[in-house]
Design an enzyme around this catalytic site. Structure first.
Site, PDB file in Angstrom:
ATOM      1  N   CYS A 119       0.290   1.568   3.627  1.00 46.47           N
ATOM      2  CA  CYS A 119       0.222   2.969   4.276  1.00 46.47           C
ATOM      3  C   CYS A 119      -1.037   3.691   3.945  1.00 46.47           C
ATOM      4  O   CYS A 119      -1.751   3.471   2.878  1.00 46.47           O
ATOM      5  CB  CYS A 119       1.412   3.841   3.651  1.00 46.47           C
ATOM      6  SG  CYS A 119       3.033   3.003   3.770  1.00 46.47           S
ATOM      7  N   ASP A 120      -1.367   4.675   4.895  1.00 52.77           N
ATOM      8  CA  ASP A 120      -2.503   5.782   4.662  1.00 52.77           C
ATOM      9  C   ASP A 120      -2.154   6.939   5.213  1.00 52.77           C
ATOM     10  O   ASP A 120      -1.757   6.997   6.395  1.00 52.77           O
ATOM     11  CB  ASP A 120      -3.832   5.131   5.013  1.00 52.77           C
ATOM     12  CG  ASP A 120      -4.944   6.027   4.512  1.00 52.77           C
ATOM     13  OD1 ASP A 120      -5.083   6.239   3.215  1.00 52.77           O
ATOM     14  OD2 ASP A 120      -5.627   6.671   5.275  1.00 52.77           O
ATOM     15  N   THR A 121      -2.280   8.109   4.498  1.00 51.15           N
ATOM     16  CA  THR A 121      -1.940   9.432   5.118  1.00 51.15           C
ATOM     17  C   THR A 121      -3.066  10.520   5.052  1.00 51.15           C
ATOM     18  O   THR A 121      -3.972  10.339   4.066  1.00 51.15           O
ATOM     19  CB  THR A 121      -0.783   9.998   4.491  1.00 51.15           C
ATOM     20  OG1 THR A 121       0.392   9.167   4.720  1.00 51.15           O
ATOM     21  CG2 THR A 121      -0.454  11.177   4.929  1.00 51.15           C
ATOM     22  N   GLY A 163      -0.626   6.126   8.745  1.00 49.47           N
ATOM     23  CA  GLY A 163      -0.997   4.529   9.218  1.00 49.47           C
ATOM     24  C   GLY A 163       0.073   3.772   8.663  1.00 49.47           C
ATOM     25  O   GLY A 163       0.292   4.042   7.286  1.00 49.47           O
TER      26      GLY A 163
END
Length: 192
Positions: A68-70, A105
């Site tokens: 994940c990526d934020t 993501g």
């Protein structure tokens, strides 16, 4: 069910997986260098999520890897995690009283069937007008320093939020609706 590995040490992401009833092991990506700018936000978060997941996927066979990526965007500016308390103050002052977008993501890799699913979710968030004292007190608490956009909606930072349009879990850091869809898709493909 295959072993699941979360390519993140984020306690918030771990809680979302627990809330979904998933059993998993935390195996954070350590060598992948996140891109912080240079492309559209949705491309950026997908690139970073997949990069983290791929690094961890290299360690485990017959498993599911979740990356994940934020980030937060405001007026075409990308806000990752603040580097300093002053950086957090500037971010919060800009977000005060206005709308911003949160992009997360998500990459899910099934190493058994060598399948990658990558996507993102976008949530619009409106902050109330914040006083300088509210901002300074919040930054002094230390909470905003490890969070994209310098706030945690699921913690004290949630008091700043006036309105959320879209996925709440996306703002926390992992869009569980998208994750559920990806896991169901992989399970279906696995059955053939």
């Amino acid at each position: 069910m295959k072993d699941i590995y979360l390519a993140s040490s984020s306690p918030r992401r771990q809680q979302i997986l627990k809330d979904l009833g998933l059993t998993f092991t935390v195996s954070p990506s350590v060598n992948f260098k996140e891109k912080l700018n240079g492309t559209e936000p949705e491309v950026l978060v997908c690139h970073n999520a997949l990069g983290k997941a791929k690094e961890v996927a290299g360690k485990y066979k017959d498993s599911i890897i979740i990356g994940c990526d934020t980030i937060v965007t405001f007026n075409n500016e990308i806000f990752g995690k603040p580097l300093t308390p002053d950086n957090a103050i500037v971010m919060l002052m800009k977000l005060s009283g206005d709308y911003h977008n949160v992009f997360s993501g998500l990459a899910v890799i099934d190493t058994q069937i060598n399948k990658e699913l990558v996507g993102y979710d976008k949530t619009e968030v409106k902050f109330k007008d914040l006083s300088e004292k509210e901002i300074h007190d919040y930054v002094e608490s230390g909470e905003p320093l490890d969070k994209a956009g310098a706030y945690g909606i699921q913690e004290y930072g949630g008091a700043f939020v006036e309105k959320v349009k879209g996925s709440f879990s996306n703002v926390v850091g992992l869009p569980k609706e998208l994750l559920t869809r990806f896991l169901a898709e992989l399970e279906t493909q696995d059955a053939y």
